[in-house]
Enzyme design. Structure first.
Site, PDB file in Angstrom:
ATOM      1  N   ASP A 138      -9.634  45.188  17.402  1.00  7.59           N
ATOM      2  CA  ASP A 138      -8.294  44.624  17.613  1.00  7.59           C
ATOM      3  C   ASP A 138      -7.436  45.537  18.484  1.00  7.59           C
ATOM      4  O   ASP A 138      -6.241  45.672  18.270  1.00  7.59           O
ATOM      5  CB  ASP A 138      -7.617  44.396  16.257  1.00  7.59           C
ATOM      6  CG  ASP A 138      -6.352  43.564  16.393  1.00  7.59           C
ATOM      7  OD1 ASP A 138      -6.275  42.765  17.339  1.00  7.59           O
ATOM      8  OD2 ASP A 138      -5.445  43.731  15.566  1.00  7.59           O
TER       9      ASP A 138
ATOM     10  N   CYS B  25      -6.447  18.922   5.459  1.00 13.43           N
ATOM     11  CA  CYS B  25      -5.505  19.896   4.894  1.00 13.43           C
ATOM     12  C   CYS B  25      -4.572  20.442   5.973  1.00 13.43           C
ATOM     13  O   CYS B  25      -5.022  20.842   7.049  1.00 13.43           O
ATOM     14  CB  CYS B  25      -6.258  21.048   4.242  1.00 13.43           C
ATOM     15  SG  CYS B  25      -5.175  22.298   3.504  1.00 13.43           S
TER      16      CYS B  25
ATOM     17  N   CYS C 120       4.901  27.153   6.773  1.00 12.34           N
ATOM     18  CA  CYS C 120       5.470  28.186   7.643  1.00 12.34           C
ATOM     19  C   CYS C 120       6.996  28.154   7.614  1.00 12.34           C
ATOM     20  O   CYS C 120       7.606  27.137   7.971  1.00 12.34           O
ATOM     21  CB  CYS C 120       4.975  27.992   9.072  1.00 12.34           C
ATOM     22  SG  CYS C 120       5.658  29.207  10.216  1.00 12.34           S
TER      23      CYS C 120
ATOM     24  N   CYS D 112       1.141  31.534   5.455  1.00 10.61           N
ATOM     25  CA  CYS D 112       0.127  30.545   5.812  1.00 10.61           C
ATOM     26  C   CYS D 112      -1.230  30.871   5.204  1.00 10.61           C
ATOM     27  O   CYS D 112      -2.090  29.985   5.078  1.00 10.61           O
ATOM     28  CB  CYS D 112       0.025  30.379   7.326  1.00 10.61           C
ATOM     29  SG  CYS D 112      -0.640  31.805   8.208  1.00 10.61           S
TER      30      CYS D 112
ATOM     31  N   CYS E 169      -3.395  28.707   1.649  1.00 11.42           N
ATOM     32  CA  CYS E 169      -4.677  28.163   2.091  1.00 11.42           C
ATOM     33  C   CYS E 169      -5.653  28.030   0.922  1.00 11.42           C
ATOM     34  O   CYS E 169      -5.951  29.026   0.244  1.00 11.42           O
ATOM     35  CB  CYS E 169      -5.277  29.057   3.173  1.00 11.42           C
ATOM     36  SG  CYS E 169      -6.895  28.500   3.754  1.00 11.42           S
TER      37      CYS E 169
END
Length: 432
Positions: A146, A203, A210, A256, A260
């Site tokens: 990353d 879904c 958010c 978010c 889930c």
């Protein structure tokens, strides 16, 4: 170029099996291999987001970043992309009573432990060295944690590690979305996986939950509205219209991911360095953070991903969270920050927070401020305008909480969004 020890090379299948076993021994939870082909569809989507301005403010995401989807432009004669994942999910500890520490803020799970770059990079180097040893020759390779131009999520999907959720994060059946990704692009030809057929179906809980409505469509994130972007990457004042929805998030956001369903049974992290550091847990006391100078900030967050926001950005976030808490106990600390903080960005956020809390003490602090910076002056004037002068002795003079607007679900948002906004109004990344 990675050197190798003199030995007979193994066949590609044997190399892949040995690497997967070595990766597991090093603590990686996910392993897959993608071909080093250009990801044409992902590249087209990236260019579209760039043209739409969805990535504004992140200067490194530009036209030159297209190489992130083309491994052969990163490593000469690249043949494969080894993608790895490591869980950082640590179940939340019980929260302290609300009055134990005063107003508190939240840090995204990925940043509560040691900086993942420092944890993963040495392991990735060892695995890359093992690749050269197994190949029996010097290897051209480049490593990514990353921190370089590689679209790790897209290649993880191509390798079959998981699928991309509607919140744009990689989902895996076992780890959910709570994983750090890393990759090795090399010139070693290896057997590759295939994308999984799984998807999120109907879904859309993440989209509805958010707080800032950053998802303009499934799989499309407007990063300029994302709380993770705003609290980590954004420099300068945060747009006033987004501040109330940030709630008590001071670094990153997990909303978010928390809603889930795939994450409900996510496996816990095995890496002890990802356990929360002292003072950075599920809830973090805010008032002491607002008093940190540069040296204290560096000392407290040495080895933490939180340093990415820098002191100015982090204390800006803290001030906004204090304003959203509506707690009059925060007024003295905010008033001190307005008077004394060297950063106009922090002073401006403190002024906004005082106006958000309201009450006579906040009004007096704002009225007494004599700031030389024009942007802070604007923040002070706007904050004072939000606090109507109260008659002496009236209850509204002390009831600053009443000045807080209530965030309500919009556009037919369902119960998950309502639950999230209730939490945010009451006190509300990408690791990629």
């Amino acid at each position: 170029m990675l050197p190798s020890r003199e030995r007979a090379p193994l066949d590609p299948d044997a190399i892949a099996r040995a690497l997967e076993a070595d990766a597991a021994a090093l603590g990686f939870d996910l392993f897959g291999i993608a071909p080093a082909d250009t990801l044409v569809e992902d590249l087209a989507a990236y260019r579209q987001r760039l043209a739409e301005g969805r990535l504004r403010g992140m200067d490194w995401l530009n036209d030159e970043r297209v190489i992130a989807f083309a491994p052969t432009q990163l490593v000469e004669e690249a043949c494969s992309v080894i993608v790895l994942g490591m869980s950082y999910y640590i179940p939340a500890a019980p929260e302290p009573a609300a009055d134990d520490h005063g107003p508190t803020g939240r840090v995204a799970r990925y940043a509560r432990g040691r900086d993942y770059h420092r944890v993963i990079r040495p392991k990735l180097r060892r695995l890359a060295g093992r690749l050269a040893e197994l190949a029996g020759r010097p290897v051209r390779a480049r490593l990514f944690v990353d921190s370089g131009p590689l679209a790790e999520r897209a290649f993880a999907r191509a390798a079959g590690i998981g699928w991309i959720g509607k919140n744009t994060l990689l989902l895996n059946r076992r780890l959910g979305s709570w994983s750090f990704l890393a990759a090795i692009v090399s010139d070693v030809a290896l057997p590759t996986g295939k994308p999984v057929r799984t998807n999120c179906g109907a879904c859309d809980r993440c989209l509805r939950a958010c707080p800032t409505e950053a998802f303009v469509a499934p799989y499309v994130l407007d990063a300029t509205r994302c709380i993770s972007y705003l609290t980590i990457e954004h420099r300068g004042p945060i747009p006033p219209e987004l501040r109330p929805a940030m709630g008590d998030w001071i670094f990153g956001c997990d909303v978010c991911q928390d809603v889930c369903p795939v994450n409900r049974k996510a496996a816990a992290a095995r890496e002890p360095d990802f356990a929360p550091r002292p003072g950075i847990g599920e809830r973090t006391a805010l008032l002491p953070l607002l008093a940190l100078d540069d040296a204290a900030f560096d000392a407290r967050f040495r080895g933490s991903a939180i340093r990415r926001a820098k002191r100015e950005g982090f204390l800006r976030n803290v001030a906004i969270a204090l304003g959203n808490s509506g707690d009059p106990a925060a007024v003295p600390a905010l008033a001190a920050a307005l008077r004394n903080d060297p950063s106009p960005v922090v002073r401006g956020a403190a002024a906004w927070a005082l106006g958000r809390i309201g009450g006579e003490a906040a009004r007096r602090a704002l009225a007494a401020a004599d700031d030389p910076d024009p942007t802070v002056q604007e923040e002070i004037a706007a904050a004072l305008a939000r606090i109507a002068p109260a008659a002496p002795g009236s209850k509204s003079a002390a009831a600053g909480r009443s000045s807080l607007p209530v965030t309500r679900p919009q556009n037919g948002q369902a119960s998950e969004r309502g639950q999230a906004t209730d939490q945010l109004a009451s006190s509300v990344s990408l690791p990629g």
